[in-house]
Motif scaffolding. Structure first.
Motif, PDB file in Angstrom:
ATOM      1  N   LEU A 185       0.804  -1.219   0.000  1.00 56.54           N
ATOM      2  CA  LEU A 185       0.000   0.000   0.000  1.00 56.54           C
ATOM      3  C   LEU A 185       0.843   1.279   0.000  1.00 56.54           C
ATOM      4  O   LEU A 185       0.385   2.314  -0.475  1.00 56.54           O
ATOM      5  N   ARG A 186       2.063   1.217   0.505  1.00 57.27           N
ATOM      6  CA  ARG A 186       2.918   2.407   0.534  1.00 57.27           C
ATOM      7  C   ARG A 186       3.846   2.494  -0.665  1.00 57.27           C
ATOM      8  O   ARG A 186       4.592   3.468  -0.808  1.00 57.27           O
ATOM      9  N   ARG A 187       3.809   1.508  -1.523  1.00 54.54           N
ATOM     10  CA  ARG A 187       4.646   1.497  -2.715  1.00 54.54           C
ATOM     11  C   ARG A 187       4.234   2.653  -3.626  1.00 54.54           C
ATOM     12  O   ARG A 187       3.051   2.911  -3.821  1.00 54.54           O
ATOM     13  N   PRO A 188       5.200   3.368  -4.196  1.00 59.90           N
ATOM     14  CA  PRO A 188       4.834   4.486  -5.075  1.00 59.90           C
ATOM     15  C   PRO A 188       4.140   4.010  -6.353  1.00 59.90           C
ATOM     16  O   PRO A 188       4.414   2.911  -6.845  1.00 59.90           O
ATOM     17  N   VAL A 189       3.239   4.830  -6.846  1.00 61.61           N
ATOM     18  CA  VAL A 189       2.528   4.524  -8.088  1.00 61.61           C
ATOM     19  C   VAL A 189       3.469   4.797  -9.254  1.00 61.61           C
ATOM     20  O   VAL A 189       4.037   5.876  -9.369  1.00 61.61           O
ATOM     21  N   ILE A 190       3.636   3.812 -10.100  1.00 58.23           N
ATOM     22  CA  ILE A 190       4.484   3.955 -11.274  1.00 58.23           C
ATOM     23  C   ILE A 190       3.560   3.982 -12.490  1.00 58.23           C
ATOM     24  O   ILE A 190       3.094   2.938 -12.939  1.00 58.23           O
ATOM     25  N   ALA A 191       3.292   5.196 -12.963  1.00 53.43           N
ATOM     26  CA  ALA A 191       2.369   5.323 -14.091  1.00 53.43           C
ATOM     27  C   ALA A 191       2.724   6.558 -14.902  1.00 53.43           C
ATOM     28  O   ALA A 191       2.911   7.639 -14.358  1.00 53.43           O
ATOM     29  N   GLU A 192       2.824   6.376 -16.209  1.00 50.50           N
ATOM     30  CA  GLU A 192       3.094   7.494 -17.110  1.00 50.50           C
ATOM     31  C   GLU A 192       1.845   7.944 -17.843  1.00 50.50           C
ATOM     32  O   GLU A 192       1.771   9.083 -18.285  1.00 50.50           O
ATOM     33  N   ASP A 193       0.891   7.048 -17.991  1.00 53.30           N
ATOM     34  CA  ASP A 193      -0.354   7.381 -18.675  1.00 53.30           C
ATOM     35  C   ASP A 193      -1.482   6.541 -18.063  1.00 53.30           C
ATOM     36  O   ASP A 193      -1.279   5.821 -17.089  1.00 53.30           O
ATOM     37  N   GLU A 194      -2.664   6.641 -18.644  1.00 51.37           N
ATOM     38  CA  GLU A 194      -3.834   5.936 -18.111  1.00 51.37           C
ATOM     39  C   GLU A 194      -3.668   4.411 -18.160  1.00 51.37           C
ATOM     40  O   GLU A 194      -4.051   3.696 -17.235  1.00 51.37           O
ATOM     41  N   THR A 195      -3.054   3.924 -19.205  1.00 54.46           N
ATOM     42  CA  THR A 195      -2.860   2.485 -19.347  1.00 54.46           C
ATOM     43  C   THR A 195      -1.910   1.945 -18.280  1.00 54.46           C
ATOM     44  O   THR A 195      -2.191   0.924 -17.646  1.00 54.46           O
ATOM     45  N   SER A 196      -0.807   2.619 -18.059  1.00 51.64           N
ATOM     46  CA  SER A 196       0.135   2.140 -17.048  1.00 51.64           C
ATOM     47  C   SER A 196      -0.434   2.302 -15.640  1.00 51.64           C
ATOM     48  O   SER A 196      -0.121   1.516 -14.751  1.00 51.64           O
ATOM     49  N   LEU A 197      -1.307   3.287 -15.428  1.00 52.19           N
ATOM     50  CA  LEU A 197      -1.991   3.422 -14.140  1.00 52.19           C
ATOM     51  C   LEU A 197      -2.934   2.237 -13.912  1.00 52.19           C
ATOM     52  O   LEU A 197      -3.026   1.699 -12.810  1.00 52.19           O
ATOM     53  N   THR A 198      -3.614   1.807 -14.961  1.00 53.00           N
ATOM     54  CA  THR A 198      -4.497   0.646 -14.868  1.00 53.00           C
ATOM     55  C   THR A 198      -3.704  -0.619 -14.562  1.00 53.00           C
ATOM     56  O   THR A 198      -4.112  -1.430 -13.734  1.00 53.00           O
ATOM     57  N   VAL A 199      -2.567  -0.766 -15.210  1.00 54.38           N
ATOM     58  CA  VAL A 199      -1.720  -1.931 -14.955  1.00 54.38           C
ATOM     59  C   VAL A 199      -1.187  -1.902 -13.527  1.00 54.38           C
ATOM     60  O   VAL A 199      -1.172  -2.928 -12.836  1.00 54.38           O
ATOM     61  N   ASP A 200      -0.771  -0.730 -13.043  1.00 54.87           N
ATOM     62  CA  ASP A 200      -0.297  -0.615 -11.671  1.00 54.87           C
ATOM     63  C   ASP A 200      -1.390  -1.005 -10.678  1.00 54.87           C
ATOM     64  O   ASP A 200      -1.130  -1.713  -9.707  1.00 54.87           O
ATOM     65  N   ALA A 201      -2.624  -0.554 -10.917  1.00 55.11           N
ATOM     66  CA  ALA A 201      -3.742  -0.913 -10.039  1.00 55.11           C
ATOM     67  C   ALA A 201      -3.997  -2.413 -10.061  1.00 55.11           C
ATOM     68  O   ALA A 201      -4.237  -3.034  -9.012  1.00 55.11           O
ATOM     69  N   ALA A 202      -3.927  -3.021 -11.224  1.00 56.45           N
ATOM     70  CA  ALA A 202      -4.148  -4.467 -11.336  1.00 56.45           C
ATOM     71  C   ALA A 202      -3.045  -5.254 -10.622  1.00 56.45           C
ATOM     72  O   ALA A 202      -3.312  -6.250  -9.952  1.00 56.45           O
ATOM     73  N   VAL A 203      -1.805  -4.787 -10.748  1.00 57.25           N
ATOM     74  CA  VAL A 203      -0.688  -5.464 -10.092  1.00 57.25           C
ATOM     75  C   VAL A 203      -0.806  -5.339  -8.577  1.00 57.25           C
ATOM     76  O   VAL A 203      -0.538  -6.290  -7.842  1.00 57.25           O
ATOM     77  N   ARG A 204      -1.229  -4.178  -8.093  1.00 62.81           N
ATOM     78  CA  ARG A 204      -1.439  -4.014  -6.650  1.00 62.81           C
ATOM     79  C   ARG A 204      -2.502  -4.967  -6.138  1.00 62.81           C
ATOM     80  O   ARG A 204      -2.344  -5.576  -5.074  1.00 62.81           O
ATOM     81  N   LEU A 205      -3.593  -5.093  -6.878  1.00 67.12           N
ATOM     82  CA  LEU A 205      -4.644  -6.017  -6.460  1.00 67.12           C
ATOM     83  C   LEU A 205      -4.126  -7.453  -6.439  1.00 67.12           C
ATOM     84  O   LEU A 205      -4.461  -8.232  -5.544  1.00 67.12           O
ATOM     85  N   GLN A 206      -3.322  -7.792  -7.410  1.00 69.57           N
ATOM     86  CA  GLN A 206      -2.737  -9.131  -7.441  1.00 69.57           C
ATOM     87  C   GLN A 206      -1.785  -9.328  -6.263  1.00 69.57           C
ATOM     88  O   GLN A 206      -1.776 -10.388  -5.632  1.00 69.57           O
ATOM     89  N   ASP A 207      -1.003  -8.324  -5.949  1.00 66.53           N
ATOM     90  CA  ASP A 207      -0.050  -8.426  -4.849  1.00 66.53           C
ATOM     91  C   ASP A 207      -0.741  -8.531  -3.489  1.00 66.53           C
ATOM     92  O   ASP A 207      -0.175  -9.086  -2.553  1.00 66.53           O
ATOM     93  N   LEU A 208      -1.941  -7.997  -3.366  1.00 56.77           N
ATOM     94  CA  LEU A 208      -2.658  -8.086  -2.094  1.00 56.77           C
ATOM     95  C   LEU A 208      -3.055  -9.520  -1.758  1.00 56.77           C
ATOM     96  O   LEU A 208      -3.398  -9.818  -0.615  1.00 56.77           O
ATOM     97  N   ARG A 209      -2.989 -10.407  -2.714  1.00 55.20           N
ATOM     98  CA  ARG A 209      -3.298 -11.818  -2.455  1.00 55.20           C
ATOM     99  C   ARG A 209      -2.114 -12.558  -1.837  1.00 55.20           C
ATOM    100  O   ARG A 209      -2.265 -13.694  -1.384  1.00 55.20           O
TER     101      ARG A 209
END
Length: 117
Positions: free
Chosen positions: A35-59
């Motif tokens: 949850l404290r990891r910085p968001v790595i996103a340059e555009d909307e697509t990479s922000l979506t991928v970052d959100a998906a990876v975070r959700l996966q990591d929460l498992r």
């Protein structure tokens, strides 16, 4: 805690309380890192991928894993105090079911994010 207070099985109660505390610490460390990891996103697509990876990591932490060993005592050695077997099995079952529901909800959320909904 009830076993510790109401029965002479003090070591038994402390060992399971220690396992529960270990699970809590491991889960807290993993979740804090995610949850404290910085968001790595340059555009909307990479922000979506970052959100998906975070959700996966929460498992990753799977706190229900720390409740499963509690069920082995009633099934194998009967080392627990009499009358507590149903409570221990119920606790382990509740933890596993809760983890399964959380995993299913997270899986559905990941699919919705990846599909762009």
């Amino acid at each position: 805690m009830t076993i510790f207070v109401t029965t002479p099985f003090r070591t038994y109660a402390w060992s399971w309380l220690g396992l529960l505390a270990l699970g809590g610490v491991v889960t807290a460390v993993v979740l804090t890192g995610i949850l404290r990891r910085p968001v790595i996103a340059e555009d909307e697509t990479s922000l979506t991928v970052d959100a998906a990876v975070r959700l996966q990591d929460l498992r990753i932490p799977m706190p229900a894993v720390y409740a499963v060993p509690v069920a082995f005592d009633p099934m194998t050695g009967n080392a627990q105090p009499s009358g507590y077997a149903p409570w221990l099995i119920g606790y382990a079952s509740l933890a596993v079911v809760t983890q399964a529901v959380a995993g299913f909800v997270s899986w559905r959320r990941s699919r919705a994010i990846l599909s762009g909904a």
